[in-house]
Design a protein around this motif. Structure first.
Motif, mmCIF file in Angstrom:
data_model
loop_
_atom_site.group_PDB
_atom_site.id
_atom_site.type_symbol
_atom_site.label_atom_id
_atom_site.label_comp_id
_atom_site.label_asym_id
_atom_site.label_seq_id
_atom_site.Cartn_x
_atom_site.Cartn_y
_atom_site.Cartn_z
ATOM 1 N N ILE A 81 26.843 46.637 45.425
ATOM 2 C CA ILE A 81 26.818 45.326 44.789
ATOM 3 C C ILE A 81 27.840 45.333 43.661
ATOM 4 O O ILE A 81 27.838 46.235 42.819
ATOM 5 C CB ILE A 81 25.419 44.996 44.234
ATOM 6 C CG1 ILE A 81 24.409 44.883 45.378
ATOM 7 C CG2 ILE A 81 25.458 43.702 43.432
ATOM 8 C CD1 ILE A 81 22.993 44.640 44.914
ATOM 9 N N MET A 82 28.720 44.339 43.642
ATOM 10 C CA MET A 82 29.708 44.194 42.579
ATOM 11 C C MET A 82 29.381 42.934 41.790
ATOM 12 O O MET A 82 29.037 41.898 42.368
ATOM 13 C CB MET A 82 31.125 44.110 43.159
ATOM 14 C CG MET A 82 31.545 45.331 43.952
ATOM 15 S SD MET A 82 33.273 45.253 44.510
ATOM 16 C CE MET A 82 34.129 45.519 42.944
ATOM 17 N N ALA A 83 29.475 43.022 40.475
ATOM 18 C CA ALA A 83 29.138 41.899 39.611
ATOM 19 C C ALA A 83 30.401 41.296 39.004
ATOM 20 O O ALA A 83 31.247 42.023 38.462
ATOM 21 C CB ALA A 83 28.181 42.344 38.516
ATOM 22 N N TRP A 84 30.518 39.987 39.119
ATOM 23 C CA TRP A 84 31.639 39.283 38.497
ATOM 24 C C TRP A 84 31.350 39.100 37.015
ATOM 25 O O TRP A 84 30.374 38.503 36.619
ATOM 26 C CB TRP A 84 31.837 37.918 39.171
ATOM 27 C CG TRP A 84 32.759 37.000 38.421
ATOM 28 C CD1 TRP A 84 32.418 35.884 37.724
ATOM 29 C CD2 TRP A 84 34.180 37.139 38.284
ATOM 30 N NE1 TRP A 84 33.524 35.306 37.159
ATOM 31 C CE2 TRP A 84 34.630 36.057 37.498
ATOM 32 C CE3 TRP A 84 35.106 38.063 38.760
ATOM 33 C CZ2 TRP A 84 35.972 35.878 37.166
ATOM 34 C CZ3 TRP A 84 36.440 37.884 38.430
ATOM 35 C CH2 TRP A 84 36.864 36.807 37.645
ATOM 36 N N GLU A 85 32.239 39.646 36.178
ATOM 37 C CA GLU A 85 32.083 39.570 34.730
ATOM 38 C C GLU A 85 33.354 39.055 34.071
ATOM 39 O O GLU A 85 33.653 39.380 32.923
ATOM 40 C CB GLU A 85 31.721 40.947 34.165
ATOM 41 C CG GLU A 85 30.379 41.462 34.696
ATOM 42 C CD GLU A 85 30.047 42.856 34.189
ATOM 43 O OE1 GLU A 85 30.946 43.726 34.262
ATOM 44 O OE2 GLU A 85 28.913 43.055 33.738
ATOM 45 N N THR B 198 31.768 49.508 53.463
ATOM 46 C CA THR B 198 31.865 48.641 54.633
ATOM 47 C C THR B 198 31.268 47.260 54.370
ATOM 48 O O THR B 198 31.581 46.318 55.091
ATOM 49 C CB THR B 198 31.137 49.276 55.830
ATOM 50 O OG1 THR B 198 29.765 49.464 55.493
ATOM 51 C CG2 THR B 198 31.769 50.626 56.178
ATOM 52 N N HIS B 199 30.438 47.143 53.371
ATOM 53 C CA HIS B 199 29.792 45.853 53.057
ATOM 54 C C HIS B 199 29.634 45.753 51.553
ATOM 55 O O HIS B 199 28.987 46.591 50.931
ATOM 56 C CB HIS B 199 28.427 45.751 53.747
ATOM 57 C CG HIS B 199 27.903 44.352 53.791
ATOM 58 N ND1 HIS B 199 27.166 43.861 54.832
ATOM 59 C CD2 HIS B 199 28.017 43.325 52.914
ATOM 60 C CE1 HIS B 199 26.834 42.600 54.595
ATOM 61 N NE2 HIS B 199 27.341 42.262 53.433
ATOM 62 N N ILE B 200 30.212 44.710 50.980
ATOM 63 C CA ILE B 200 30.163 44.502 49.532
ATOM 64 C C ILE B 200 29.520 43.152 49.254
ATOM 65 O O ILE B 200 29.906 42.140 49.835
ATOM 66 C CB ILE B 200 31.573 44.558 48.922
ATOM 67 C CG1 ILE B 200 32.188 45.943 49.160
ATOM 68 C CG2 ILE B 200 31.535 44.240 47.433
ATOM 69 C CD1 ILE B 200 33.649 46.028 48.824
ATOM 70 N N ASP B 201 28.527 43.148 48.400
ATOM 71 C CA ASP B 201 27.828 41.925 48.017
ATOM 72 C C ASP B 201 28.276 41.560 46.615
ATOM 73 O O ASP B 201 28.090 42.348 45.673
ATOM 74 C CB ASP B 201 26.315 42.161 48.054
ATOM 75 C CG ASP B 201 25.532 40.871 48.164
ATOM 76 O OD1 ASP B 201 26.163 39.810 48.292
ATOM 77 O OD2 ASP B 201 24.295 40.926 48.137
ATOM 78 N N ILE B 202 28.858 40.388 46.445
ATOM 79 C CA ILE B 202 29.372 39.982 45.140
ATOM 80 C C ILE B 202 28.419 38.967 44.519
ATOM 81 O O ILE B 202 28.112 37.925 45.114
ATOM 82 C CB ILE B 202 30.788 39.395 45.261
ATOM 83 C CG1 ILE B 202 31.748 40.493 45.740
ATOM 84 C CG2 ILE B 202 31.249 38.821 43.920
ATOM 85 C CD1 ILE B 202 33.176 40.034 45.896
#
Length: 265
Positions: free
Chosen positions: A18-22, A103-107
């Motif tokens: 999981i990547m968080a937009w900051e 392989t799978h990134i959740d933003i």
């Protein structure tokens, strides 16, 4: 730059990361020849540099961007707009040969990630708490009943396996359960777990003195009896009310002495 619109659905595949937009462009490295899925939490519009189409295959379906790099390339920037609120996010992608990649990134946004982590932490703490409560069922039932009577709803600790049960009791069971006490005894609620039932009963003192409570004087066939407070104050004062918690095997209604009706000659 071309534009493609994405529509997200409530169900998304499991994510490896999981990547968080900051507010800072999110860097994603692709492995050449291997597909990467980038998933968003709601409908978005993605701006794709026109030159990127010659370097990678890009498809969009159900709120997910599918990218497979055909060859290595330096950083290219995707511009993402969340349609529900206009939030804009920047994603910097590049491709390299033979790299390890997600392989799978959740933003998600930083707030959404924090909420997810908080929910997971809360669930973990609750599970650990229940596992750590090495208490017999009667004690667990009394603890649960006490919290239901005196604690706010959000503070009631979970107790797997407990269920509410109909009491089938009179509005005042003083004569059957507390015959030696000058009180009214109003059943409030009952819960069962396994073979045991706990019944919460509101006691209201009717005399003007202070009464010390003796659980041995309760006439129900009880496994255990406890009270919220050790005594009851004079009538019409805040301390005149108390709560009894009677634990029985089976419903309390089956464990009370018979009710004697007054006979009019």
């Amino acid at each position: 730059m071309s534009i493609c619109s994405l529509s997200s659905h409530a169900t998304t595949p499991p994510t490896d990361r999981i990547m968080a937009w900051e507010g800072i462009p999110l860097p994603i490295t692709l492995a050449v020849g291997k597909e990467t899925l980038i998933t968003f939490d709601s409908d978005v519009r993605v701006g794709v540099p026109s030159g990127l189409y010659s370097q990678a295959r890009i498809d969009a379906l159900r709120g997910t961007v599918y990218i497979t790099a055909n060859r290595a390339f330096e950083t290219q920037r995707l511009q993402v707009e969340r349609l529900r609120d206009g939030l804009r996010m920047l994603i910097d992608i590049r491709a390299q040969e033979g790299v390890t990649h997600q392989t799978h990134i959740d933003i998600v946004t930083a707030d959404e990630k924090a909420a997810m982590e908080s929910a997971k932490a809360t669930q973990k703490k609750q599970a650990e708490h229940v596992a750590a409560l090495r208490m017999p069922i009667p004690a667990l039932l009394v603890r649960y009943a006490y919290q239901n009577i005196y604690s706010p709803h959000h503070a009631i600790e979970p107790l797997p396996g407990v269920s509410r049960i109909a009491m089938q009791l009179d509005k005042d069971i003083q004569a059957q359960a507390f015959p030696l006490w000058p009180v009214t005894a109003t059943p409030v609620a009952a819960w069962f777990m396994g073979d045991y039932t706990v019944t919460a009963i509101t006691l209201t003192h009717k005399n003007s003195d202070t009464m010390t409570i003796d659980p041995r004087q309760v006439t129900a066939d009880a496994y255990a009896v406890s009270f919220a407070f050790p005594d009851m104050g004079p009538a019409m004062t805040d301390s005149a009310m108390n709560t009894a918690f009677i634990v029985t095997k089976g419903p309390l209604a089956d464990r009370l002495p018979p009710r004697f009706e007054e006979v009019t000659p």
